[in-house]
Scaffold this motif. Structure first.
Motif, PDB file in Angstrom:
ATOM      1  N   GLY A 132       0.856  -1.178   0.000  1.00 53.13           N
ATOM      2  CA  GLY A 132       0.000   0.000   0.000  1.00 53.13           C
ATOM      3  C   GLY A 132       0.890   1.226   0.000  1.00 53.13           C
ATOM      4  O   GLY A 132       1.903   1.267   0.713  1.00 53.13           O
ATOM      5  N   SER A 133       0.556   2.208  -0.808  1.00 45.75           N
ATOM      6  CA  SER A 133       1.348   3.433  -0.846  1.00 45.75           C
ATOM      7  C   SER A 133       0.435   4.614  -1.124  1.00 45.75           C
ATOM      8  O   SER A 133      -0.693   4.460  -1.604  1.00 45.75           O
ATOM      9  N   VAL A 134       0.944   5.802  -0.814  1.00 47.83           N
ATOM     10  CA  VAL A 134       0.136   7.009  -0.920  1.00 47.83           C
ATOM     11  C   VAL A 134       0.962   8.155  -1.497  1.00 47.83           C
ATOM     12  O   VAL A 134       2.179   8.211  -1.320  1.00 47.83           O
ATOM     13  N   ILE A 135       0.270   9.026  -2.205  1.00 51.31           N
ATOM     14  CA  ILE A 135       0.848  10.243  -2.766  1.00 51.31           C
ATOM     15  C   ILE A 135      -0.302  11.229  -2.923  1.00 51.31           C
ATOM     16  O   ILE A 135      -1.471  10.829  -2.921  1.00 51.31           O
ATOM     17  N   GLN A 136       0.009  12.483  -3.051  1.00 56.66           N
ATOM     18  CA  GLN A 136      -1.042  13.458  -3.337  1.00 56.66           C
ATOM     19  C   GLN A 136      -1.094  13.707  -4.839  1.00 56.66           C
ATOM     20  O   GLN A 136      -0.098  13.564  -5.545  1.00 56.66           O
ATOM     21  N   HIS A 188      -8.772   7.353  -4.993  1.00 54.38           N
ATOM     22  CA  HIS A 188      -8.612   8.778  -4.700  1.00 54.38           C
ATOM     23  C   HIS A 188      -9.564   9.197  -3.582  1.00 54.38           C
ATOM     24  O   HIS A 188     -10.716   8.772  -3.546  1.00 54.38           O
ATOM     25  N   LYS A 189      -9.051  10.058  -2.697  1.00 55.65           N
ATOM     26  CA  LYS A 189      -9.889  10.667  -1.659  1.00 55.65           C
ATOM     27  C   LYS A 189      -9.220  11.956  -1.195  1.00 55.65           C
ATOM     28  O   LYS A 189      -8.050  11.942  -0.779  1.00 55.65           O
ATOM     29  N   ASP A 190      -9.941  13.061  -1.289  1.00 56.38           N
ATOM     30  CA  ASP A 190      -9.498  14.345  -0.730  1.00 56.38           C
ATOM     31  C   ASP A 190      -8.072  14.722  -1.134  1.00 56.38           C
ATOM     32  O   ASP A 190      -7.277  15.171  -0.310  1.00 56.38           O
ATOM     33  N   GLY A 191      -7.748  14.524  -2.393  1.00 55.84           N
ATOM     34  CA  GLY A 191      -6.437  14.921  -2.890  1.00 55.84           C
ATOM     35  C   GLY A 191      -5.339  13.886  -2.712  1.00 55.84           C
ATOM     36  O   GLY A 191      -4.201  14.116  -3.115  1.00 55.84           O
ATOM     37  N   PHE A 192      -5.666  12.752  -2.115  1.00 56.81           N
ATOM     38  CA  PHE A 192      -4.688  11.683  -1.928  1.00 56.81           C
ATOM     39  C   PHE A 192      -4.999  10.524  -2.868  1.00 56.81           C
ATOM     40  O   PHE A 192      -6.164  10.177  -3.074  1.00 56.81           O
ATOM     41  N   LEU A 193      -3.951   9.922  -3.400  1.00 60.04           N
ATOM     42  CA  LEU A 193      -4.056   8.704  -4.181  1.00 60.04           C
ATOM     43  C   LEU A 193      -3.511   7.570  -3.324  1.00 60.04           C
ATOM     44  O   LEU A 193      -2.413   7.690  -2.754  1.00 60.04           O
TER      45      LEU A 193
END
Length: 107
Positions: free
Chosen positions: A5-9, A45-50
């Motif tokens: 799992g990873s995240v970025i804006q 996507h949610k609130d500017g985060f991927l």
């Protein structure tokens, strides 16, 4: 199998472009993802985060990620997608997408 799992804006003014690109991911890029033993790959996507999730089914994750990074089609894809993204300041050195800690899993 390894779950990632990873995240970025995503830059707010680039969300529509990012979504449009991902409605038609290039076949060469999709083939490289499969070749590098990645399965069940999703981006949310949610609130500017991927948020990205995939399952790695190979036996040498680092080598497969290096292989993907060296692929010319993938490099071109990243050249288009990366300007649309904003990495987290808290990401580890050499990360673009910040890898997340898994805190719960149930099959």
């Amino acid at each position: 199998m390894k779950r990632i799992g990873s995240v970025i804006q995503v830059k707010p003014d680039q969300l529509a472009e990012y979504k449009a690109l991902h409605t038609a991911v290039w076949p060469d890029v999709q083939d490289m993802i499969r070749t590098c033993h990645i399965r069940n790959y999703s981006i949310y996507h949610k609130d500017g985060f991927l948020f990205s999730y995939f399952e790695y089914v190979g036996d040498n994750y680092e080598a497969d990620m290096e292989r993907m990074a060296a692929d010319p089609a993938t490099q071109k894809w990243w050249d288009i997608c990366m300007p649309l993204q904003q990495p987290l300041e808290s990401r580890a050195e050499k990360e673009w997408w910040a890898e997340m800690e898994e805190v719960f899993h149930q099959d």
